[in-house]
Motif scaffolding. Structure first.
Motif, PDB file in Angstrom:
ATOM      1  N   ASP A 145     -15.518  12.400 -30.181  1.00  0.00           N
ATOM      2  CA  ASP A 145     -15.169  11.407 -31.197  1.00  0.00           C
ATOM      3  C   ASP A 145     -13.689  11.030 -31.196  1.00  0.00           C
ATOM      4  O   ASP A 145     -13.325   9.911 -30.855  1.00  0.00           O
ATOM      5  N   VAL A 148     -11.726   9.092 -28.342  1.00  0.00           N
ATOM      6  CA  VAL A 148     -12.261   7.813 -27.859  1.00  0.00           C
ATOM      7  C   VAL A 148     -12.127   6.747 -28.944  1.00  0.00           C
ATOM      8  O   VAL A 148     -12.520   6.990 -30.094  1.00  0.00           O
ATOM      9  N   LYS A 151      -8.292   5.389 -32.646  1.00  0.00           N
ATOM     10  CA  LYS A 151      -7.850   5.543 -34.040  1.00  0.00           C
ATOM     11  C   LYS A 151      -6.803   6.642 -34.120  1.00  0.00           C
ATOM     12  O   LYS A 151      -6.970   7.710 -33.525  1.00  0.00           O
ATOM     13  N   LYS A 234     -20.868   5.924 -28.592  1.00  0.00           N
ATOM     14  CA  LYS A 234     -19.691   5.475 -29.340  1.00  0.00           C
ATOM     15  C   LYS A 234     -19.054   4.267 -28.663  1.00  0.00           C
ATOM     16  O   LYS A 234     -18.662   3.302 -29.322  1.00  0.00           O
ATOM     17  N   ARG A 248     -18.723  -0.811 -35.307  1.00  0.00           N
ATOM     18  CA  ARG A 248     -17.975   0.459 -35.266  1.00  0.00           C
ATOM     19  C   ARG A 248     -18.148   1.243 -36.567  1.00  0.00           C
ATOM     20  O   ARG A 248     -18.053   2.458 -36.592  1.00  0.00           O
ATOM     21  N   LEU A 251     -20.292   4.331 -37.058  1.00  0.00           N
ATOM     22  CA  LEU A 251     -19.780   5.669 -36.729  1.00  0.00           C
ATOM     23  C   LEU A 251     -19.325   6.432 -37.968  1.00  0.00           C
ATOM     24  O   LEU A 251     -18.993   7.607 -37.911  1.00  0.00           O
TER      25      LEU A 251
HETATM   26  N1  GLY Z   1     -14.354   8.269 -35.767  1.00  0.00           N
HETATM   27  C1  GLY Z   1     -15.007   7.026 -35.914  1.00  0.00           C
HETATM   28  C2  GLY Z   1     -14.362   5.919 -35.144  1.00  0.00           C
HETATM   29  O1  GLY Z   1     -13.643   6.154 -34.195  1.00  0.00           O
HETATM   30  O2  GLY Z   1     -14.557   4.778 -35.478  1.00  0.00           O
END
Ligand code: GLY
Length: 369
Positions: A145, A148, A151, A234, A248, A251
């Motif tokens: 997570d 990638v 964020k 993802k 997105r 997620l």
């Molecule tokens: N952890 C969720 C995202 O990267 O959007």
């Protein structure tokens, strides 16, 4: 029984994030090879390795791998866990980069779990308006997570990740041989993010979960497949929505209540444990506001299989959790922001549930018995 083939081949997932594409390379032992780091460094004259003390102690060879002929190496040790994600620590990192005359063509390496990738990503994105970044994740959660999608985040007293940017790494070096060194609780916490990907995107993940009795060393090929499947899931959701306005957001499944539970528990719940409970809560909301049936039982069965919690075992008040959940609404007022998974492999966005529906779900499926 050992499932690992003699020499597992390296696998690469291309992560497209809008107009940028970078490789997520899963290869056993690569973090311990000098050649990996020489190649990754490219034209950098200085590598700034941001890492925490326990990780630095576990992987000492990484920190020596470039040798004397390679780029200069600067190791910036930061606290373990959420304590790394503060403006004070950011400021210490800037001071170290300034002393090293770190330039935009030098490389920041995040070596650690999700808190280190969040912090190092933030430092890299703001130093001289953006410098090169490489992620070397060392927890399951960071592998599937945090490493990638770009964020980054820093916590304030008012809440988690209130300050952050989007800044993509130029590559992710993923090495599942780190998994056997993780405490069992940390590993289970990472599995919550894997399970999340199964519910929102790829149901095959849910039929392929590890056996809770055997460790990752005995199921290494299974873990590698799960990492690859989760990262592919993802990657699909973020490819055309880097800024988190559409797909997105799926997620975030389990995270609206999960992050509130994590904070309300005073962080006695680990992130993945809280997300597991957040998925049980979301499953009950789904049953209450749609015609879906059996989603709570299905969610609990999956979580139980890997040893994640399916009900709170500490006293956390609904009022506190509800107040914290309202923070999500403030991010984009008026937009649907609660994620449901009416059946395995699908996700939808709906408005935040009404307080009375949320209280009913909390009382029925989360409150300690
Ligand atoms: N952890 C969720 C995202 O990267 O959007």
């Amino acid at each position: 029984m050992e499932e690992r083939p003699a020499q597992p081949a390296a696998r690469t997932v291309a992560i497209r994030a809008g107009s940028t594409t970078y490789p997520f390379t899963l290869a056993s032992g690569q973090l311990d090879r000098a050649v990996t780091w020489r190649e990754a460094a490219g034209s950098a004259r200085t590598l700034a390795v941001i890492t925490s003390r326990p990780v630095a102690a576990l992987f000492p060879r990484i920190l020596q791998a470039t040798g004397t002929a390679g780029p200069r190496q600067l190791v910036i040790e930061v606290p373990d866990g959420e304590a790394a994600k503060t403006l004070d620590v950011v400021s210490r990192c800037y001071q170290a980069l300034a002393r090293a005359r770190f330039t935009r063509s030098d490389l920041v390496i995040a070596l650690g779990g999700g808190t280190v990738t969040d912090l190092a990503g933030f430092v890299a994105s703001t130093w001289k308006r953006g410098t090169r970044l490489l992620h070397a994740p060392t927890t399951l959660l960071a592998l599937v997570d945090a490493s990638v999608g770009g964020k980054t985040g820093i916590n304030l007293a008012d809440g988690k990740n209130l300050v952050g940017t989007f800044h993509q790494p130029e590559r992710v070096l993923a090495d599942a041989t780190v998994l056997p060194s993780l405490p069992a609780r940390e590993l289970r916490s990472g599995l919550a993010e894997v399970i999340k990907c199964g519910f929102i995107a790829d149901p095959a993940i849910l039929n392929f979960l590890p056996d809770r009795v055997r460790g990752p060393a005995q199921q290494s090929e299974r873990y590698r497949r799960l990492i690859e499947m989760s990262v592919r899931a993802k990657a699909q959701l973020l490819a055309d929505d880097v800024a988190d306005r559409g797909t997105r957001r799926y997620l975030n499944y389990g995270h609206t209540a999960g992050q509130a539970l994590e904070t309300a528990s005073g962080f006695s719940l680990r992130h993945g444990e809280a997300v597991a409970l957040g998925m049980v809560f979301a499953a009950r909301i789904c049953e209450l506001i749609t015609a879906a049936d059996g989603t709570v039982t299905d969610t609990r069965d999956v979580l139980y299989q890997v040893g994640l919690p399916t009900r709170l075992d500490t006293a956390v008040s609904f009022d506190h959790v509800w107040a914290l959940m309202q923070q999500d609404k403030k991010v984009s007022p008026g937009r649907p922001s609660f994620v449901l998974s009416p059946r395995r492999g699908t996700a939808i966005l709906v408005p935040m549930p009404q307080r009375r529906t949320a209280q009913q779900a909390f009382d029925e499926v989360l409150r300690p018995v």
